[in-house]
Design a protein around this motif. Structure first.
Motif, PDB file in Angstrom:
ATOM      1  N   ASN A   1      -0.124   6.493  10.864  1.00 52.75           N
ATOM      2  CA  ASN A   1       0.562   5.357  11.852  1.00 52.75           C
ATOM      3  C   ASN A   1       1.746   4.725  11.009  1.00 52.75           C
ATOM      4  O   ASN A   1       2.314   3.850  11.730  1.00 52.75           O
TER       5      ASN A   1
ATOM      6  N   LEU B   1       2.150   3.110   8.445  1.00 53.41           N
ATOM      7  CA  LEU B   1       2.188   1.729   7.797  1.00 53.41           C
ATOM      8  C   LEU B   1       0.628   1.108   7.453  1.00 53.41           C
ATOM      9  O   LEU B   1      -0.396   1.937   7.959  1.00 53.41           O
ATOM     10  N   TYR B   2       0.568   0.184   6.632  1.00 60.40           N
ATOM     11  CA  TYR B   2      -0.846  -0.227   6.264  1.00 60.40           C
ATOM     12  C   TYR B   2      -1.298  -1.072   7.376  1.00 60.40           C
ATOM     13  O   TYR B   2      -0.642  -2.306   7.671  1.00 60.40           O
ATOM     14  N   GLY B   3      -2.102  -0.692   8.306  1.00 66.40           N
ATOM     15  CA  GLY B   3      -2.367  -1.555   9.555  1.00 66.40           C
ATOM     16  C   GLY B   3      -3.363  -2.674   9.073  1.00 66.40           C
ATOM     17  O   GLY B   3      -2.953  -3.911   9.543  1.00 66.40           O
TER      18      GLY B   3
ATOM     19  N   ASP C   1      -2.599   6.754   6.216  1.00 69.53           N
ATOM     20  CA  ASP C   1      -1.410   6.983   5.236  1.00 69.53           C
ATOM     21  C   ASP C   1      -1.452   6.095   4.202  1.00 69.53           C
ATOM     22  O   ASP C   1      -0.775   6.505   3.021  1.00 69.53           O
ATOM     23  N   GLY C   2      -1.693   5.080   3.989  1.00 65.91           N
ATOM     24  CA  GLY C   2      -1.904   4.128   3.031  1.00 65.91           C
ATOM     25  C   GLY C   2      -3.186   4.828   1.755  1.00 65.91           C
ATOM     26  O   GLY C   2      -2.684   4.912   0.636  1.00 65.91           O
TER      27      GLY C   2
ATOM     28  N   LEU D   1      -4.697   9.944   9.272  1.00 67.55           N
ATOM     29  CA  LEU D   1      -4.246   9.228  10.434  1.00 67.55           C
ATOM     30  C   LEU D   1      -2.961   8.446  10.078  1.00 67.55           C
ATOM     31  O   LEU D   1      -3.142   7.473   9.271  1.00 67.55           O
TER      32      LEU D   1
END
Ligand code: SF4
Ligand code: MG
Lengths: 415, 365
Positions: A119, A121-123, A92-93, A117
């Protein structure tokens, strides 16, 4: 049986990471759809989602943050065998920073599949919010930001994607991947993902905070890359010999100045061509303000016996000005020895080398510049009228130009 | 003779050499390339911005095409990250940079020579990619061809550094004097098995196999990687691969060192120039000699990496005058840094081309 799509079973993600679930489903979808590993090209982005290369037995290309869809577009349209499947994967980032690339691929309906993908947030950088983080998710994360997220599925559909959908339940991933892969044109699949390290840890919670599922289709032809045969811009043939028919001794520098839309550039080009037909070396360059459609328009022409290296014109021998815009240019360019050829509406008081004529009246708005320049060049014997006419005849609006030049020549003979 | 411009010559040479895709974003003074490319390239695409342009080109290149674009500083600035990617992935392509007056948007229709050190430092880690710089129309033709050839042979992005006055000035020119250009054939890679995308032979250049190949699995990577093309952090193999990016160009630089040297016996003074200032330097040299003084002229056409052959020439001259259209003297700084040097002088200017008379002033007694 085709060989397996994945080259290894262990995943490069944290235990329980949603990316692993998605990737395994993608592999199964490719296998069920009958893809050999070398029939597919995985284009990966940066971030946790970008770690997928090493687990695929397909071709892989690992690029920059947010740019995978753009890189994939180039691969897709560049393929020697267009039946190969191009699949871009990003988080998403990546979709946030490179949103333009998604829109452009969808707008053109480029034959490729993009998997986002999400999620929320920035994982990889520690769990910061992205443009695809939902309000429900942010509310649970003490983030004082209730800006709604981009709905990329809706956006891609609006932009022209053949297929765009969002899926939350892993049980439905595979079937939708198969559908996306079978699409001719641009297909987007956004899948909701867990991030046990920074984000949602349970599938049940994910269903509560993710955006709702959505599936949109848009039937239209995919982009095609047609590699054309084209004709050379010029050949390398020997030029036709030109007769020496100019009276200039060494070199003559001419500036033509008028207003935008006044035919200044084409007049200069015509004179340069006439110079070549007269056996001279020439240069021609335009000068205009940033907007070419307004204000002044000026052009420099150098006619020379010897080859010209430096193409600048420090002190012009003659400056032709036919409008007020052009007059300002003429004032800034003239030197003491310069001859000014001016429309009779213009005045340069106390400048002895000025010649006046009714160029605007006789030549019209678009013809005045050529008319004035031709008048002076023929009068001084710099160029024969025949050379100008010959250059004019090669032009697409030759009739009007020929008439104009002949008229300018007549003024001379009447004197 | 025909009236022709540098944009047309470069475009035609690129296509003849085998470039097949042009991805463009309009920017002054590179727009003539865009217009000519629309007519001449087998495939033309209009990108929505310069980041997309270079990403698309990288995709095309990875798939086995030879893409070209033309831009100016504002576009080049946006391209820098992707330029690094293409350099790291070892993707052949050509980027024509038409210099215009900066800083920032500056003056779009005024030429300049202000981007040399940006190109010198564009690649993080400091290893430059090849930069060629035409000094006249013959160079436009020959160096456009060399850009394509070097891009393919050494698997690298190549920059053709021009300026507004080089590509937007019409001149009478005899194109029949230009050498024929043959399409640069891409040798089918001599692949050692098992194939690894970044395992190289003695010349330091890994054989190129395009994405989508039927036989070999291709893995390309913009992050630090091993021979296989997968991310590796800090391994000896990954560091060797990173070092190889520098070595492959430096080791082979003799094959793409281009310059013009007009030496006068007994001269201890050398005029050094490149690109759009070279013709003024040529005229100035003629005049200086006419006045009975001895002087030599060096026009550099391979700017980066700096060829050792250029340094050898410079070492032979006690006095040097660098002629370039920028304020600080970027070429001079590239060669000598910021240290003060006796007998190294500069003729600099912005806003218009340096005139021969301005070089002559430097030689006035
Ligand atoms: S940080 Fe989150 S997204 Fe990244 S690998 Fe770990 S669980 Fe997956
Ligand atoms: Mg994410």
């Amino acid at each position: 049986m085709t060989p397996p799509i994945l080259s290894r079973k262990d995943m490069p993600f944290c235990p329980g990471c949603g990316h692993g679930i998605a990737v395994k489903n993608l592999a199964k979808a490719l296998e069920e759809a009958g893809y050999d590993p070398l029939d597919a090209i995985i284009v990966s982005d940066i971030g946790c989602a970008g770690l997928v290369d090493s687990i695929f037995a397909t071709h892989t290309i690992h690029g920059l943050h947010g740019r995978a869809p753009a890189l994939a577009l180039g691969v897709s349209l560049g393929l020697i065998d267009p039946d190969k499947k191009v699949i871009a994967i990003q988080g998403d980032g990546g979709a946030t920073i490179g949103l333009q690339h998604l829109l452009e691929a969808a707008r053109r309906n480029v034959d490729m599949t993009l998997i986002v993908l999400n999620n929320l947030l920035y994982g990889m950088t520690g769990g910061q919010m992205s443009g695809l983080s939902t309000q429900a998710f942010k509310a649970g994360h003490l983030i004082e930001d209730d800006t709604p997220p981009f709905d990329v599925v809706q956006l891609m559909h609006e932009a022209g994607a053949a297929f765009s959908c969002r899926i939350t339940a892993p049980g439905e991933f595979k079937a939708h991947f198969i559908e996306a892969l079978a699409t001719s044109g641009f297909s987007l699949i956004e899948v909701a993902c867990l991030c046990p390290s920074h984000g949602v840890k349970k599938l049940k919670e994910l269903a509560d905070v993710a955006m709702g599922d959505l599936k949109l289709a848009y039937e239209r032809a995919p982009a095609r890359a047609e590699y054309r045969e084209t004709a050379p811009l010029f050949g390398l043939e020997k030029p036709v010999a030109t007769a020496n028919r100019s009276t200039i001794k060494e070199r003559l520098g001419l500036v033509i100045a008028g207003s935008a839309g006044g035919g200044v550039q084409s007049a200069a080009r015509l004179i340069a061509n006439a110079g070549i037909l007269s056996g001279l070396h020439v240069t021609m360059k335009g000068e205009y303000p940033i907007t070419v459609g307004a204000g002044f328009s000026a052009a420099e022409v150098i006619l020379s016996r010897k080859p010209i290296h430096y193409t600048g014109l420090e002190s012009p021998d003659v400056v032709v000005a036919v409008t007020e815009d052009g007059m300002a240019k003429a004032r800034s360019r003239k030197k003491e020895h310069t001859t000014l050829v001016l429309d009779s509406k213009l005045r340069e008081e106390a400048f002895p080398n000025a010649i006046y004529g009714d160029f605007q009246k006789e030549g019209g708005k678009q013809g005045a510049a050529l008319y004035a320049a031709a008048f002076w060049l023929v009068r001084e014997g710099v160029l024969e009228i025949e050379a100008l006419l010959e250059a004019a005849r090669k032009h697409k609006h030759s009739e009007a130009l020929v008439e104009l030049i002949e008229k300018a020549g007549t003024v001379n003979s009447e004197r | 003779m025909q009236l022709i411009d540098g944009s047309k010559i470069i475009t035609e040479a690129c296509v003849r050499a085998g470039a097949d895709v042009y991805v463009g974003y309009p920017i002054t003074p590179s727009n003539w390339f865009y217009a000519y490319a629309q007519k001449r390239f087998p495939l033309f695409l209009a990108g929505p911005d310069e980041i997309s342009v270079l990403q698309w080109m990288s995709g095309f290149s990875a798939a086995g095409r030879l893409p070209v674009t033309a831009t100016s500083f504002p576009g080049l600035a946006l391209m820098v990250e992707t330029l690094n990617m293409a350099h790291m992935m070892e993707l052949p392509m050509a980027i024509i940079v038409t210099q215009r007056l900066g800083p920032s948007t500056g003056s779009a229709t005024t030429g300049a020579q202000g981007d040399l050190l940006l190109l010198r430092g564009a690649i993080s880690g400091g290893c430059p990619m090849p930069v060629f710089c035409p000094s006249n129309f013959e160079d436009c033709w020959n160096l456009a061809y060399e850009s394509i050839q070097v891009a393919i042979r050494y698997r690298t992005p190549v920059v053709l550094l021009t300026s507004k006055e080089m590509v937007m000035t019409h001149k009478s020119f005899d194109v029949s004097a230009l050498p024929e250009i043959k399409k640069v054939e891409r040798e089918t890679a001599k692949v050692e098995l098992p194939y690894q995308s970044y395992r190289s032979g003695a010349d330091g250049v890994p054989p190129f196999v395009p994405l989508g190949d039927e036989t070999y699995q291709v893995r390309l990577n913009a992050s630090t990687h091993g021979n296989l093309g997968l991310i590796q952090k800090g391994s000896a193999e990954a560091m060797a691969n990173t070092r190889r990016l520098k070595d492959k160009l430096e080791k082979n630089i003799q094959s793409f060192t281009f310059y013009e040297l007009d030496e006068e016996a007994g001269a201890d003074e050398l005029i050094v120039s490149y690109g759009i200032s070279s013709d003024a330097a040529r005229d100035a040299v003629t005049e200086i000699r006419r006045q009975g003084k001895k002087v030599s002229l060096l026009v550099i056409k391979t700017l980066l990496p700096v060829p050792p052959a250029i340094l050898d020439i410079l070492e032979r001259y006690k006095k040097q005058v660098f002629v370039e259209e920028n304020l600080p003297g970027l070429l001079r700084e590239l060669i000598y840094g910021q240290a003060r040097r006796k007998n190294i002088r500069s003729v600099n200017k912005i806003g218009s081309m340096i005139a021969p008379s301005e070089i002559l002033n430097e030689f006035a007694v």
